[in-house]
Structures are given as C-alpha cells and as structure tokens.
Design a protein around this motif. Structure first.
Motif, PDB file in Angstrom:
ATOM      1  N   LYS A   1      -2.855  -4.483  16.180  1.00  0.00           N
ATOM      2  CA  LYS A   1      -3.857  -5.216  15.406  1.00  0.00           C
ATOM      3  C   LYS A   1      -4.534  -6.301  16.245  1.00  0.00           C
TER       4      LYS A   1
ATOM      5  N   LEU B   1      -8.430  -5.610  16.218  1.00  0.00           N
ATOM      6  CA  LEU B   1      -9.126  -6.310  15.123  1.00  0.00           C
ATOM      7  C   LEU B   1     -10.571  -6.565  15.502  1.00  0.00           C
TER       8      LEU B   1
ATOM      9  N   PRO C   1       4.178  -9.990   2.212  1.00  0.00           N
ATOM     10  CA  PRO C   1       3.387 -10.003   0.981  1.00  0.00           C
ATOM     11  C   PRO C   1       2.951  -8.621   0.519  1.00  0.00           C
TER      12      PRO C   1
ATOM     13  N   LEU D   1       5.706  -6.933  -1.214  1.00  0.00           N
ATOM     14  CA  LEU D   1       5.979  -7.580  -2.490  1.00  0.00           C
ATOM     15  C   LEU D   1       4.898  -7.251  -3.506  1.00  0.00           C
ATOM     16  N   LEU D   2       3.662  -7.163  -3.041  1.00  0.00           N
ATOM     17  CA  LEU D   2       2.558  -6.779  -3.915  1.00  0.00           C
ATOM     18  C   LEU D   2       2.827  -5.395  -4.510  1.00  0.00           C
TER      19      LEU D   2
ATOM     20  N   SER E   1      -6.420  -1.305  -4.477  1.00  0.00           N
ATOM     21  CA  SER E   1      -7.402  -2.312  -4.081  1.00  0.00           C
ATOM     22  C   SER E   1      -7.076  -2.895  -2.715  1.00  0.00           C
ATOM     23  N   ARG E   2      -5.871  -2.680  -2.325  1.00  0.00           N
ATOM     24  CA  ARG E   2      -5.447  -3.250  -1.049  1.00  0.00           C
ATOM     25  C   ARG E   2      -5.162  -2.098  -0.103  1.00  0.00           C
ATOM     26  N   GLN E   3      -6.029  -1.894   0.814  1.00  0.00           N
ATOM     27  CA  GLN E   3      -5.921  -0.705   1.640  1.00  0.00           C
ATOM     28  C   GLN E   3      -4.782  -0.820   2.645  1.00  0.00           C
ATOM     29  N   ASP E   4      -4.310   0.318   3.037  1.00  0.00           N
ATOM     30  CA  ASP E   4      -3.265   0.376   4.045  1.00  0.00           C
ATOM     31  C   ASP E   4      -3.796  -0.196   5.347  1.00  0.00           C
ATOM     32  N   PRO E   5      -3.172  -1.262   5.819  1.00  0.00           N
ATOM     33  CA  PRO E   5      -3.704  -1.910   7.021  1.00  0.00           C
ATOM     34  C   PRO E   5      -3.611  -1.034   8.258  1.00  0.00           C
TER      35      PRO E   5
ATOM     36  N   ALA F   1      -4.336   2.146   8.135  1.00  0.00           N
ATOM     37  CA  ALA F   1      -5.264   3.261   7.976  1.00  0.00           C
ATOM     38  C   ALA F   1      -6.414   3.120   8.965  1.00  0.00           C
ATOM     39  N   SER F   2      -7.037   4.228   9.232  1.00  0.00           N
ATOM     40  CA  SER F   2      -8.144   4.139  10.180  1.00  0.00           C
ATOM     41  C   SER F   2      -9.306   3.387   9.553  1.00  0.00           C
ATOM     42  N   SER F   3     -10.116   2.792  10.367  1.00  0.00           N
ATOM     43  CA  SER F   3     -11.221   2.000   9.850  1.00  0.00           C
ATOM     44  C   SER F   3     -12.321   2.916   9.337  1.00  0.00           C
TER      45      SER F   3
ATOM     46  N   ALA G   1     -15.173   1.186   7.114  1.00  0.00           N
ATOM     47  CA  ALA G   1     -15.790   0.347   6.092  1.00  0.00           C
ATOM     48  C   ALA G   1     -17.154  -0.144   6.540  1.00  0.00           C
TER      49      ALA G   1
ATOM     50  N   ILE H   1      -8.657  -9.116   4.048  1.00  0.00           N
ATOM     51  CA  ILE H   1      -7.859  -7.896   3.889  1.00  0.00           C
ATOM     52  C   ILE H   1      -8.355  -6.927   4.940  1.00  0.00           C
ATOM     53  N   LEU H   2      -7.434  -6.333   5.662  1.00  0.00           N
ATOM     54  CA  LEU H   2      -7.861  -5.421   6.718  1.00  0.00           C
ATOM     55  C   LEU H   2      -8.106  -4.033   6.155  1.00  0.00           C
ATOM     56  N   LYS H   3      -9.277  -3.500   6.483  1.00  0.00           N
ATOM     57  CA  LYS H   3      -9.529  -2.086   6.222  1.00  0.00           C
ATOM     58  C   LYS H   3      -9.497  -1.414   7.573  1.00  0.00           C
ATOM     59  N   GLY H   4      -8.333  -0.890   7.908  1.00  0.00           N
ATOM     60  CA  GLY H   4      -8.143  -0.451   9.279  1.00  0.00           C
ATOM     61  C   GLY H   4      -8.174  -1.686  10.158  1.00  0.00           C
ATOM     62  N   ASN H   5      -9.130  -1.736  11.060  1.00  0.00           N
ATOM     63  CA  ASN H   5      -9.235  -2.890  11.939  1.00  0.00           C
ATOM     64  C   ASN H   5     -10.382  -3.807  11.573  1.00  0.00           C
ATOM     65  N   LYS H   6     -11.024  -3.496  10.467  1.00  0.00           N
ATOM     66  CA  LYS H   6     -12.184  -4.288  10.059  1.00  0.00           C
ATOM     67  C   LYS H   6     -11.800  -5.267   8.965  1.00  0.00           C
TER      68      LYS H   6
ATOM     69  N   PRO I   1       3.283 -14.568  -2.026  1.00  0.00           N
ATOM     70  CA  PRO I   1       4.661 -14.150  -1.785  1.00  0.00           C
ATOM     71  C   PRO I   1       5.671 -14.765  -2.753  1.00  0.00           C
TER      72      PRO I   1
ATOM     73  N   LEU J   1       5.481 -13.179  -6.103  1.00  0.00           N
ATOM     74  CA  LEU J   1       5.959 -11.813  -5.999  1.00  0.00           C
ATOM     75  C   LEU J   1       7.472 -11.774  -5.835  1.00  0.00           C
TER      76      LEU J   1
END
Lengths: 207, 207
Positions: A48, A52, A154, A157-158, A187-191, A193-195, A197, B85-90, B154, B157
């Motif tokens: 990351k 990033l 987090p 936990l979410l 609503s919270r994407q897998d960090p 996951a490929s980009s 957006a 919030i990260l969407k992939g690397n974005k 956290p 949660l």
C-alpha cells in the motif's frame, strides 16, 4: 500494523545535531508495529505504501499516481507510539511490539520496500534514537493505513458489526446464519482489491 | 472523527509564500471529520487533544503531562484525507464531511479548544487552502485518536463484538461460534476507562 502516510515536499531526520537522512518530494511514513503483526501485515503495508495514489499525474489530475510512478522518495521511520491504547489520558504501549523484536522486523520491511522499488529512494530514521523528524506535509495530505490481519483492525470489527446486525434482523426465522457474510462490506471495499474507481468524483477533492 | 497528534518542537503553516501561523513546543493536530460526526465526537476529540499526556514532567518522567499542563501550543489543521477509504490503491473521500458543513463544525471545534485552554495558544491553518504544514515531530511521537461515536469506530465495534460474544455464549443450543472469537480482543483494553496506570512500566518506554 499501522502507518501514517504524509505526502511531503521534503522531509528529514535529525539525531542530536546530525542529519541522518533526508528526502525531497514523496511520502513520510510513520510505522507502528503491534505485538500481533506478522509477515502478512508487513506485505500489505509495503504494497500500500508504494502503490497508494497520493500524487497528481502530469496533467494535474489528483489522486492519480503512486510514489513509485512519480519516482519520488520514501522516508520511513519506526513509530511505536502508534500502537497506543489510552488509559484515560495516559498512553499505554503494551500492544506495541517490543523493540528487540520490532527492530529486525522493521529492517525487513525496509528491505521489502527497497526490493520492490529503487533502494536508493527508500530512506530510514535511526531505530530507537530520539529523533527530530522534519515533515513538510504537502496539502496537507495524510492517510492512515491499518494492516488487515490484526485482531483489533477496524475493518475486521466493522465486518463483525454488520454480521451482528444481519443476525438480529434475521433472528425471527431461527438461528440460521447462512448468507451471513454476503455483501458484508458492500460500502467498504476490499482494500486489497484492484483499483478501478476512475469515475469517482469525490476522489477529485483537493486538500 | 479522527485526529493524528504529533508532538512537535515547532510547527507552522504556509500558504503560497505567506506563513499563516506557527507554534513552538506543543502538538500538531491533523483533524479529519466524517459525515457521521456529531458534537459528541467533537467533545471527545477536544478533551483528548488537550489532556493527552504526551510530555515529560519537570523531572523528565515521560508521558506525564498534557499540552495544557505544560503551557504548550496547539496547531490544528483540518485534514479531510484522514476520512479515506481505499478502493484498491485509490483513496476515496465519500466518508469525509463535505467542506460546506465541515468548515463551521471545524471552527466550532477550534472555539471549544480555545474556551477550554488559552485562546492565544491554539493556532489554525487556512481551511480549504493548499497548505504546506511544517511539522518538526519530536521523538517522534505520533498518536491517532478516533472519536467513539462514529459507526466504524474501533471502540464501538469492540463493544458490539463483546455483546455478540456474550449473546453467542448464551445461545448454547444454536450453531454457537463462541469459541472462535472468544477473547480475540483480550489484549485491547477499553480506551475510555479511567486513568490509573501510574505504575505501568510499558508507558515509560521512550521514543
């Protein structure tokens, strides 16, 4: 593992009167390793940090390029105080990895970054020393990273929270838990996951 | 609401060529307000910023005094990128409070700090401007604060997870998962508990 990433115009580390390292444009990373961290956490954080998208592209489009894509530098400094739990107003650092374990682990993280990028562009502090870290935060732009594997993360936990909500909703039909995790992080994407957006307008917000 | 607190020897904010504010010893706060934040989050963050024991006392004992107790300064700068919030690397900033709402809220937070401490010792950035924030992080010492009221916080949660564990324990005839997550956060103490960790050796760890 936690990392505070600050996008910088320049940054440097001084110990006593001596400047031990400095970078120009890039990112300053303050890295806090917890007692529970493993290689998996390190791999996530390294990936990351390097990928990033915190920088503009050549056309001035924001959040378009990573530190690697811009050939910028990384100053990474160990920061156990990020693994802080407050007891009232007093910080407690029991959850930080002890220095004798954290130092080799931290060094291996630096090595991973150097292997994945250009070694001469990865700078370091002086582990365990009392440092002055001079950070010229550009924007400012600051992003917090938490590795996914820690038990008090987090995101984990979410997920638990949403699971519980779903259970409470469906409990009238019996204790079935099928479909329990379906879309739990919609609503919270897998960090990891490929980009993809590109069309996301809110990402274009400028500091 | 998230705040990144950096203990500083000095810090300042520049917009273009103009220095808009500066402090000497104290803390630099980067403050990220989320769409879900309320006055309760603000109250928590203000109280913690001012009372966190990040400084030595007169005898050199670490983690003994707050910024207020040492008569030090606070530089607080709005930092929506913390609500990332990260969407992939974005990075995606949908969860940051929109600027038109965040600005008056942020100003009220500054006012709360000024009321609770000495107004002349609370400095500000320039909301919405492109700034260079010069931070001389002393130690380094960096602590992340998350207010308790946010939905993805956290601590909330953790509470939910414990509630869930309790429910699962008592649901003895159902498809119990109680063993699986039992004590998974045992090492994470309740951060809102009252202080009383004077004898806690690990708190004496120095950066």
């Amino acid at each position: 593992m936690k990392a505070i990433i600050q996008r910088v115009t320049k940054a440097s580390v001084t110990v006593g009167e001596e400047q031990v390292s400095s970078i120009g444009r890039g990112i300053c990373v303050l890295l806090g390793i917890s007692v529970d961290d493993t290689q998996r956490d390190a791999d996530y954080i390294v990936r990351k940090i390097l990928n990033l998208r915190l920088f503009e592209d050549e056309n001035g489009r924001a959040w378009a390029k990573s530190v690697m894509e811009r050939d910028f530098e990384v100053l990474c400094v160990s920061q156990f105080t990020l693994q802080c739990i407050l007891k009232g107003n007093k910080p407690d650092f029991h959850s930080a990895m002890p220095a004798e374990l954290a130092q080799p682990f931290y060094n291996s993280i630096l090595e991973s970054m150097r292997s994945a990028y250009k070694p001469e562009l990865i700078k370091d502090g002086k582990f365990g020393a009392r440092m002055q870290v001079n950070i010229q935060n550009d924007g400012p732009v600051t992003v917090e990273l938490t590795s996914p594997a820690g038990p008090s993360d987090p995101k984990q936990l979410l997920k638990l929270e949403k699971q519980q909500q779903r259970k409470e909703k469906t409990r009238s039909k019996g204790p079935s838990e099928s479909g329990r995790e379906k879309g739990s992080l919609r609503s919270r994407q897998d960090p990891s996951a490929s980009s993809g957006a590109e069309g996301d307008v809110s990402s274009d917000r400028e500091p």
